[in-house]
Enzyme design. Structure first.
Site, PDB file in Angstrom:
ATOM      1  N   GLY A  12       0.775  -1.241   0.000  1.00  0.00           N
ATOM      2  CA  GLY A  12       0.000   0.000   0.000  1.00  0.00           C
ATOM      3  C   GLY A  12       0.802   1.284   0.000  1.00  0.00           C
ATOM      4  O   GLY A  12       0.313   2.320   0.450  1.00  0.00           O
ATOM      5  N   HIS A 109       0.666   1.294 -13.451  1.00  0.00           N
ATOM      6  CA  HIS A 109       1.426   0.116 -13.871  1.00  0.00           C
ATOM      7  C   HIS A 109       2.912   0.480 -13.846  1.00  0.00           C
ATOM      8  O   HIS A 109       3.302   1.529 -14.368  1.00  0.00           O
ATOM      9  CB  HIS A 109       0.990  -0.301 -15.287  1.00  0.00           C
ATOM     10  CG  HIS A 109       1.632  -1.578 -15.720  1.00  0.00           C
ATOM     11  ND1 HIS A 109       1.185  -2.807 -15.301  1.00  0.00           N
ATOM     12  CD2 HIS A 109       2.718  -1.814 -16.500  1.00  0.00           C
ATOM     13  CE1 HIS A 109       1.960  -3.750 -15.817  1.00  0.00           C
ATOM     14  NE2 HIS A 109       2.894  -3.173 -16.542  1.00  0.00           N
ATOM     15  N   GLU A 179       6.465   6.350  -9.305  1.00  0.00           N
ATOM     16  CA  GLU A 179       5.037   6.031  -9.121  1.00  0.00           C
ATOM     17  C   GLU A 179       4.419   6.956  -8.091  1.00  0.00           C
ATOM     18  O   GLU A 179       3.321   7.475  -8.274  1.00  0.00           O
ATOM     19  CB  GLU A 179       4.870   4.586  -8.617  1.00  0.00           C
ATOM     20  CG  GLU A 179       5.147   3.524  -9.651  1.00  0.00           C
ATOM     21  CD  GLU A 179       4.784   2.144  -9.124  1.00  0.00           C
ATOM     22  OE1 GLU A 179       3.661   1.961  -8.624  1.00  0.00           O
ATOM     23  OE2 GLU A 179       5.631   1.237  -9.208  1.00  0.00           O
TER      24      GLU A 179
END
Ligand code: GRF
Length: 206
Positions: A12, A109, A179
């Protein structure tokens, strides 16, 4: 304020980063609930600490993907969810959910799609394949979700230089840093700007 349901199955870190940016006002949304397919994921500890409601839903408990989707839709409706944010969720989103939340489901992704995507390409599998290919560049893709794995309209991408990486773990570390920045940036644009889909790309109107 748009209401988000975050779907996650793992540690997470993307959810934590998005949540941090919600609190600081960089992402204009409210994290309404966490939906997961496992009761053991690290992400659950974080959600519990933040008092975010958690729904553990096992797809295997349903006879069909459609029934699984109906259960998800019930939860999403009860929480008046506007957007679904996939952050390391390892199950396929049923078609009835994709239809109901058309262009309102976002995924991240850890590679530059359409390369190194598709069924089975998740987590370290992606970084192992990238490293094995000899590529000097990997990256991050934020995209909307359609019925086919990793193939929905692309919202944002960022390349990551991996020339100096010696193994897939190092690739993962470099990519994850990007990310954490890109997901919130893309979310904020999706939530606050108007956009259209042209071909397979998301085009913002300003
Ligand atoms: C990330 O690499 C994300 O791109 C992929 O799954 C991983 C989840 O990591 N979809 P975390 O659980 O957010 O730390």
């Amino acid at each position: 304020m748009k209401k988000l349901a975050v779907f996650a199955s793992g540690r997470g870190s993307n959810f934590r980063q998005i949540y941090k940016n919600i609190i600081s006002g960089k992402v204009s949304a409210h994290a309404e609930c966490l939906i997961t397919n496992t009761s053991r994921a690290g992400v659950l500890d974080f959600a519990r600490k933040q008092k975010i409601p958690i729904y553990v839903i096992h797809p295997g408990d349903f006879d069909t993907a459609e029934d699984f989707g109906k259960e998800l839709l019930k939860i999403l409706k009860n929480n008046a969810i506007d957007w679904i944010i996939l952050a390391g969720y390892l199950k396929k989103i049923p078609d009835n959910v994709v239809k109901t939340y058309s262009n309102k489901i976002v995924n991240i992704h850890p590679a530059l799609l359409p390369a190194f995507g598709g069924k089975g390409m998740y987590g370290m599998h992606v970084h192992e394949a990238v490293f094995a290919s000899g590529a000097k560049v990997s990256g991050v893709t934020v995209h909307l979700v359609n019925e086919v794995y990793d193939s929905g309209p692309i919202v944002m991408q960022k390349a990551v230089n991996i020339e100096d990486c010696h193994n897939p773990e190092e690739v993962a570390t470099q990519v994850l840093k990007v990310e954490h920045r890109l997901y919130s940036m893309a979310l904020q644009k999706l939530l606050t700007e108007s956009f259209q889909i042209e071909g397979n790309r998301v085009v913002f109107n300003n």
